[in-house]
Design a protein around this motif. Structure first.
Motif, mmCIF file in Angstrom:
data_model
loop_
_atom_site.group_PDB
_atom_site.id
_atom_site.type_symbol
_atom_site.label_atom_id
_atom_site.label_comp_id
_atom_site.label_asym_id
_atom_site.label_seq_id
_atom_site.Cartn_x
_atom_site.Cartn_y
_atom_site.Cartn_z
ATOM 1 N N ILE A 1 5.814 -7.456 10.566
ATOM 2 C CA ILE A 1 6.745 -6.326 10.538
ATOM 3 C C ILE A 1 5.979 -5.009 10.499
ATOM 4 N N ILE A 2 4.924 -4.963 9.685
ATOM 5 C CA ILE A 2 4.102 -3.748 9.609
ATOM 6 C C ILE A 2 3.477 -3.444 10.966
ATOM 7 N N SER A 3 3.033 -4.493 11.664
ATOM 8 C CA SER A 3 2.425 -4.277 12.982
ATOM 9 C C SER A 3 3.421 -3.649 13.951
ATOM 10 N N GLN A 4 4.698 -4.060 13.850
ATOM 11 C CA GLN A 4 5.710 -3.502 14.730
ATOM 12 C C GLN A 4 6.033 -2.062 14.362
ATOM 13 N N LEU A 5 6.117 -1.788 13.084
ATOM 14 C CA LEU A 5 6.406 -0.418 12.640
ATOM 15 C C LEU A 5 5.267 0.532 13.000
ATOM 16 N N GLY A 6 4.056 0.034 12.950
ATOM 17 C CA GLY A 6 2.888 0.882 13.194
ATOM 18 C C GLY A 6 2.333 0.814 14.591
ATOM 19 N N HIS A 7 3.060 0.126 15.522
ATOM 20 C CA HIS A 7 2.610 0.017 16.917
ATOM 21 C C HIS A 7 1.204 -0.583 16.989
ATOM 22 N N MET A 8 0.965 -1.635 16.237
ATOM 23 C CA MET A 8 -0.330 -2.300 16.182
ATOM 24 C C MET A 8 -0.236 -3.673 16.847
ATOM 25 N N ASP A 9 -1.345 -4.144 17.368
ATOM 26 C CA ASP A 9 -1.395 -5.469 17.985
ATOM 27 C C ASP A 9 -1.085 -6.511 16.912
ATOM 28 N N PRO A 10 0.022 -7.257 17.035
ATOM 29 C CA PRO A 10 0.405 -8.176 15.954
ATOM 30 C C PRO A 10 -0.596 -9.294 15.724
ATOM 31 N N GLU A 11 -1.179 -9.821 16.788
ATOM 32 C CA GLU A 11 -2.156 -10.905 16.629
ATOM 33 C C GLU A 11 -3.358 -10.433 15.816
ATOM 34 N N LYS A 12 -3.864 -9.249 16.128
ATOM 35 C CA LYS A 12 -5.002 -8.706 15.390
ATOM 36 C C LYS A 12 -4.603 -8.324 13.966
ATOM 37 N N THR A 13 -3.393 -7.789 13.818
ATOM 38 C CA THR A 13 -2.937 -7.341 12.502
ATOM 39 C C THR A 13 -2.834 -8.506 11.529
ATOM 40 N N LEU A 14 -2.285 -9.637 11.987
ATOM 41 C CA LEU A 14 -2.128 -10.780 11.091
ATOM 42 C C LEU A 14 -3.464 -11.380 10.680
ATOM 43 N N ALA A 15 -4.524 -11.068 11.420
ATOM 44 C CA ALA A 15 -5.859 -11.552 11.066
ATOM 45 C C ALA A 15 -6.586 -10.609 10.111
ATOM 46 N N MET A 16 -6.002 -9.426 9.868
ATOM 47 C CA MET A 16 -6.648 -8.432 9.013
ATOM 48 C C MET A 16 -6.360 -8.688 7.533
ATOM 49 N N THR A 17 -7.242 -8.169 6.679
ATOM 50 C CA THR A 17 -6.932 -8.120 5.257
ATOM 51 C C THR A 17 -5.913 -7.012 5.033
ATOM 52 N N ASN A 18 -5.261 -7.033 3.877
ATOM 53 C CA ASN A 18 -4.277 -5.985 3.571
ATOM 54 C C ASN A 18 -4.917 -4.604 3.567
ATOM 55 N N ALA A 19 -6.148 -4.519 3.066
ATOM 56 C CA ALA A 19 -6.844 -3.228 3.024
ATOM 57 C C ALA A 19 -7.109 -2.712 4.438
ATOM 58 N N ASN A 20 -7.514 -3.604 5.339
ATOM 59 C CA ASN A 20 -7.788 -3.185 6.715
ATOM 60 C C ASN A 20 -6.510 -2.794 7.443
ATOM 61 N N ILE A 21 -5.410 -3.492 7.154
ATOM 62 C CA ILE A 21 -4.129 -3.128 7.763
ATOM 63 C C ILE A 21 -3.725 -1.721 7.328
ATOM 64 N N THR A 22 -3.852 -1.449 6.031
ATOM 65 C CA THR A 22 -3.507 -0.120 5.508
ATOM 66 C C THR A 22 -4.345 0.957 6.160
ATOM 67 N N ALA A 23 -5.661 0.698 6.285
ATOM 68 C CA ALA A 23 -6.558 1.681 6.891
ATOM 69 C C ALA A 23 -6.187 1.934 8.350
ATOM 70 N N ALA A 24 -5.882 0.862 9.085
ATOM 71 C CA ALA A 24 -5.519 1.017 10.495
ATOM 72 C C ALA A 24 -4.179 1.730 10.639
ATOM 73 N N LEU A 25 -3.223 1.377 9.787
ATOM 74 C CA LEU A 25 -1.892 1.977 9.853
ATOM 75 C C LEU A 25 -1.949 3.473 9.603
ATOM 76 N N LEU A 26 -2.784 3.891 8.662
ATOM 77 C CA LEU A 26 -2.870 5.303 8.289
ATOM 78 C C LEU A 26 -3.919 6.064 9.096
#
Length: 289
Positions: free
Chosen positions: A180-205
């Protein structure tokens, strides 16, 4: 790519490495179809990867199995793979410091990163009331496996792969939330689900890496409007800056932001709604400036 399409490509996997033997077990999430291979040639593993285009899901695979797979795909012999294994396990060398030649690997989800505090797979199996019996074949066995030994290690490896289904079931909502975060943030979902929570936050922001040698020498950026930040949070940050260490006096505040409570802290922020379920609206959009 939808969440269902990701699950369609998901394969759980594990590897076992001995002096003269390497074993791989892969099981598909949707169908439980199994593919296992003993002392594979690089072409055998590559054929499987090209045919299935899998997203692999393991336990501590980013620190171990990833590099064993890399070695196998590079054509290492079982004896050379054992040297990679020993460097990681016995010498505590991080896989990315081994200097292995680069090769494209499938996307990997590491369930280990989602467990806090960190637990071994056997600990999780015990908590899930699964069999925790270890193989009787010693990992320092100096000889090549007999057929009987191969079957025992295969059974042990298959059991650990089966356990990943149960662990993933417990973490299913975690991965759905990442999607869901990947969709809200226009991020590649496959790559996003492989990230740690910290890396997702950094990429999102849109965070950028900054070199520094003092974690507490913080200066408020000019673009921040401090009048929009709750005073209790500013007091918390100011106290950290003043002490310049972890001996701060002010506890991280929990902020009441209307419909949600936001718990702040050095490790990040964690929010939850006060009441009722959170409804995901695919039409929502999130823009980060």
């Amino acid at each position: 790519m939808s969440f269902d399409e990701i699950l369609d490509r998901l394969w759980f996997f594990d590897s076992e490495v001995f002096a003269h033997d390497t074993l791989w077990v892969f099981k598909k999430y949707r169908t439980h179809e199994e593919y296992w291979v003993h002392n594979p040639l690089a072409d055998e593993l590559d054929t499987f990867i090209q045919r299935e285009n899998p997203i692999l899901c393991g336990y501590n695979c980013n620190a171990y199995d990833k590099f064993i797979l890399q070695a196998c795909l590079l054509g290492y012999t079982p004896e050379e793979v054992k040297k990679v294994n020993d460097a990681i396990i016995k010498e505590d060398i991080r896989g990315w410091d081994l200097g292995l030649e680069y090769i494209q690997l499938p996307t990997m989800f590491d369930l280990f990163n989602e467990i806090t505090p960190r637990k071994s797979l056997k600990e999780l199996e015990g908590n899930l009331r699964l069999d925790i019996t270890e193989t009787t074949i010693p990992f320092d066995l100096p000889t090549k496996w007999t057929e009987e030994e191969l079957q025992e290690v295969l059974y042990y490896c298959e059991h650990d792969v089966d356990a990943l289904f149960s662990v993933f079931k417990c973490l299913f909502n975690t991965y759905k939330s990442k999607y869901i975060i990947s969709q809200l943030g226009h991020m590649d979902p496959e790559k996003t689900l492989a990230m740690t929570n910290a890396n997702i936050t950094a990429a999102l922001l849109g965070a950028k890496k900054v070199s520094h040698d003092d974690n507490f020498a913080y200066v408020y950026p000019d673009v921040i409007d401090k009048t929009k930040i709750p005073k209790e949070f500013l007091d918390y940050i100011d106290d950290l800056i003043e002490h310049n260490d972890l001996n701060y006096k002010t506890d991280a505040p929990a902020l009441d932001l209307g419909s949600i409570i936001l718990q702040t802290g050095l490790g990040g922020c964690h929010a939850f709604i006060k009441e009722g379920p959170l409804i995901y609206d695919a039409g929502l959009d999130l823009e980060v400036e």
